[in-house]
Write a protein that holds these residues in place. Sequence first.
Motif, mmCIF file in Angstrom:
data_model
loop_
_atom_site.group_PDB
_atom_site.id
_atom_site.type_symbol
_atom_site.label_atom_id
_atom_site.label_comp_id
_atom_site.label_asym_id
_atom_site.label_seq_id
_atom_site.Cartn_x
_atom_site.Cartn_y
_atom_site.Cartn_z
ATOM 1 N N LYS A 32 69.886 -18.394 -8.065
ATOM 2 C CA LYS A 32 69.284 -17.075 -7.883
ATOM 3 C C LYS A 32 68.083 -17.150 -6.951
ATOM 4 C CE LYS A 32 69.332 -14.296 -11.432
ATOM 5 N NZ LYS A 32 69.101 -13.666 -12.748
ATOM 6 N N ALA A 33 67.876 -16.096 -6.173
ATOM 7 C CA ALA A 33 66.726 -16.048 -5.258
ATOM 8 C C ALA A 33 65.454 -15.627 -5.971
ATOM 9 C CB ALA A 33 67.023 -15.094 -4.111
ATOM 10 N N GLY A 34 65.605 -14.971 -7.106
ATOM 11 C CA GLY A 34 64.446 -14.536 -7.884
ATOM 12 C C GLY A 34 64.786 -14.513 -9.356
ATOM 13 N N VAL A 35 63.833 -14.871 -10.187
ATOM 14 C CA VAL A 35 64.077 -14.906 -11.633
ATOM 15 C C VAL A 35 62.958 -14.171 -12.373
ATOM 16 C CG1 VAL A 35 65.330 -17.092 -11.517
ATOM 17 C CG2 VAL A 35 62.869 -17.105 -11.981
ATOM 18 N N LEU A 36 63.237 -13.838 -13.628
ATOM 19 C CA LEU A 36 62.274 -13.183 -14.507
ATOM 20 C C LEU A 36 61.994 -14.077 -15.702
ATOM 21 C CD1 LEU A 36 63.783 -9.569 -14.654
ATOM 22 C CD2 LEU A 36 62.012 -10.426 -13.123
ATOM 23 N N PHE A 37 60.787 -13.951 -16.248
ATOM 24 C CA PHE A 37 60.399 -14.720 -17.424
ATOM 25 C C PHE A 37 59.950 -13.785 -18.535
ATOM 26 C CE2 PHE A 37 61.046 -18.862 -16.186
ATOM 27 C CZ PHE A 37 60.355 -19.801 -16.930
ATOM 28 N N GLY A 38 60.250 -14.154 -19.757
ATOM 29 C CA GLY A 38 59.712 -13.502 -20.940
ATOM 30 C C GLY A 38 58.986 -14.546 -21.775
ATOM 31 N N MET A 39 58.580 -14.145 -22.966
ATOM 32 C CA MET A 39 57.940 -15.124 -23.850
ATOM 33 C C MET A 39 58.211 -14.779 -25.301
ATOM 34 S SD MET A 39 53.923 -14.223 -23.371
ATOM 35 C CE MET A 39 53.342 -12.542 -23.342
ATOM 36 N N GLY A 40 58.185 -15.812 -26.118
ATOM 37 C CA GLY A 40 58.387 -15.649 -27.548
ATOM 38 C C GLY A 40 57.396 -16.513 -28.300
ATOM 39 N N MET A 41 56.339 -15.900 -28.768
ATOM 40 C CA MET A 41 55.306 -16.661 -29.470
ATOM 41 C C MET A 41 55.184 -16.259 -30.930
ATOM 42 S SD MET A 41 52.226 -17.128 -26.716
ATOM 43 C CE MET A 41 51.944 -15.399 -26.380
ATOM 44 N N THR A 42 55.261 -14.959 -31.229
ATOM 45 C CA THR A 42 54.925 -14.501 -32.578
ATOM 46 C C THR A 42 56.130 -14.576 -33.515
ATOM 47 O OG1 THR A 42 55.375 -12.205 -31.965
ATOM 48 C CG2 THR A 42 53.126 -12.979 -31.741
ATOM 49 N N GLU A 43 55.825 -14.823 -34.780
ATOM 50 C CA GLU A 43 56.839 -14.893 -35.828
ATOM 51 C C GLU A 43 56.437 -13.984 -36.987
ATOM 52 O OE1 GLU A 43 58.000 -19.518 -34.743
ATOM 53 O OE2 GLU A 43 57.560 -18.984 -36.825
ATOM 54 N N LYS A 44 57.384 -13.732 -37.886
ATOM 55 C CA LYS A 44 57.159 -12.771 -38.979
ATOM 56 C C LYS A 44 55.908 -13.090 -39.777
ATOM 57 C CE LYS A 44 62.082 -11.875 -39.839
ATOM 58 N NZ LYS A 44 63.175 -12.029 -40.826
ATOM 59 N N GLN A 45 55.753 -14.349 -40.131
ATOM 60 C CA GLN A 45 54.717 -14.709 -41.097
ATOM 61 C C GLN A 45 53.332 -14.818 -40.475
ATOM 62 O OE1 GLN A 45 57.025 -16.760 -39.941
ATOM 63 N NE2 GLN A 45 55.806 -18.315 -38.909
ATOM 64 N N GLY A 46 53.251 -14.871 -39.143
ATOM 65 C CA GLY A 46 51.951 -15.145 -38.542
ATOM 66 C C GLY A 46 51.425 -14.110 -37.583
ATOM 67 N N GLY A 47 52.328 -13.485 -36.819
ATOM 68 C CA GLY A 47 51.868 -12.563 -35.783
ATOM 69 C C GLY A 47 50.977 -13.286 -34.785
ATOM 70 N N THR A 48 49.762 -12.783 -34.633
ATOM 71 C CA THR A 48 48.818 -13.388 -33.695
ATOM 72 C C THR A 48 48.442 -14.813 -34.076
ATOM 73 O OG1 THR A 48 47.939 -11.198 -33.193
ATOM 74 C CG2 THR A 48 46.563 -13.067 -32.611
ATOM 75 N N ASP A 49 48.519 -15.130 -35.350
ATOM 76 C CA ASP A 49 48.186 -16.479 -35.822
ATOM 77 C C ASP A 49 49.351 -17.417 -35.524
ATOM 78 O OD1 ASP A 49 47.220 -18.719 -37.047
ATOM 79 O OD2 ASP A 49 47.402 -17.950 -39.099
ATOM 80 N N VAL A 50 49.476 -17.815 -34.257
ATOM 81 C CA VAL A 50 50.639 -18.594 -33.830
ATOM 82 C C VAL A 50 50.644 -20.006 -34.415
ATOM 83 C CG1 VAL A 50 50.991 -17.286 -31.710
ATOM 84 C CG2 VAL A 50 49.466 -19.282 -31.682
ATOM 85 N N ARG A 51 49.507 -20.480 -34.900
ATOM 86 C CA ARG A 51 49.492 -21.827 -35.483
ATOM 87 C C ARG A 51 50.281 -21.892 -36.793
ATOM 88 N NH1 ARG A 51 46.293 -25.007 -32.494
ATOM 89 N NH2 ARG A 51 44.647 -24.029 -31.250
#
Length: 403
Positions: A32-51
Amino acid sequence: PALRTDPVLAAEWEPKLTSYVYEEGLRPAREKAGVLFGMGMTEKQGGTDVRSNTTRAESLAGDGEYLLTGHKWFCSAPMSDGFLVLAQAPGGLTCFLVPRVLPDGTRNVFAIQRLKDKLGNKSNASSEVEFDGTWARRVGEEGRGVRTIIEMVAATRLDCVVGSAALMRQAVAQAVHHATYRSAFGGLLIDKPLMRNVLADLALESEAATVLAMRLASAYDTDTEEERAFLRIAVPAAKYWVTKRCTPVVGEALECLGGNGYVEESGMPRLLREAPLNSIWEGSGNVQALDVLRALQREPQALDAFLREVGKARGADHRLDAAIKNLLTELADLEGIEARARRLVERMALVLQGSLLVRWAPPEVSDAFCASRLGGDWGTAFGTLPHSLDLASVVTRARPVAD
């Protein structure tokens, strides 16, 4: 920024991520000549508290290759070609790159359970996904996932500021345009003193957000040690304040159109649904306020850089000078600061906006901003500016210009 911690990954993906060519469809990135990126950090039990994430990463024999197993409660843009995700490796929370399609052309394990039924932002899908032996490549060192991804988060927070400033500008432009051509009670709305006060107030908020967004973007592009220190406080402070101001600005601008503004064809309802989002993305208000506090307590050079920036306008407006002095008094006592963190961060953002407007905006704009936002001559709703200000010039400046 996160990919640059691994030169091999950066060389492979960055040229395609920065391409101006859009190619739909799921194929290996190399095709592909161009690509897109997403991200997946948050989970049910933590939300912003990714640790507190529980997604597991099992190392394979290949250098930097892993298999991921777990669930992501919010995974952005599932149509993307790759994703940055966080998972627990043997060495701790680690950042990984998950390609949607594997190098041999087969689909990676990426089970989309559902798309989120969001308030707005519907054209930009968010999803819940399941990883089950999903192939990934490590980005950065094991156990340093947050540190690896944090620069990307800072860039996305800047994007939230720019996006909210753009939403405000679109809403204010619609309101001013409507008032310019709508006649009621014997004249154009824009010539009515009370409507002019409302429009001027909205225009001030929009211009203050815009000049702050541009200052942050300039610092980000310059990328000197001084500017990086400035951004450490200025980005979360701006993210907190500008994104919070977006919703009331859009709501008031919608009201300027009367009942027509509440009708979908006007476009204003879509703006109103979109307005709260940037305040939630990449850490909501409390997260931003706490981030500013961490910088104040751990990185004195960041506060020095911030104060040098606002100090560039000292002596130009007595209300700004008084606001800087009051801010310094608040900053002198950080004991028990968490309960008043929002108040402090709000003042920091307003002082920074005032400093920028005094230096770069026309006098009628900076005068009105300092009188209302810093001098306290303001009500609790839009349209409560001092009547003695040059409000007509402020509104004229905000009027859309035809191409």
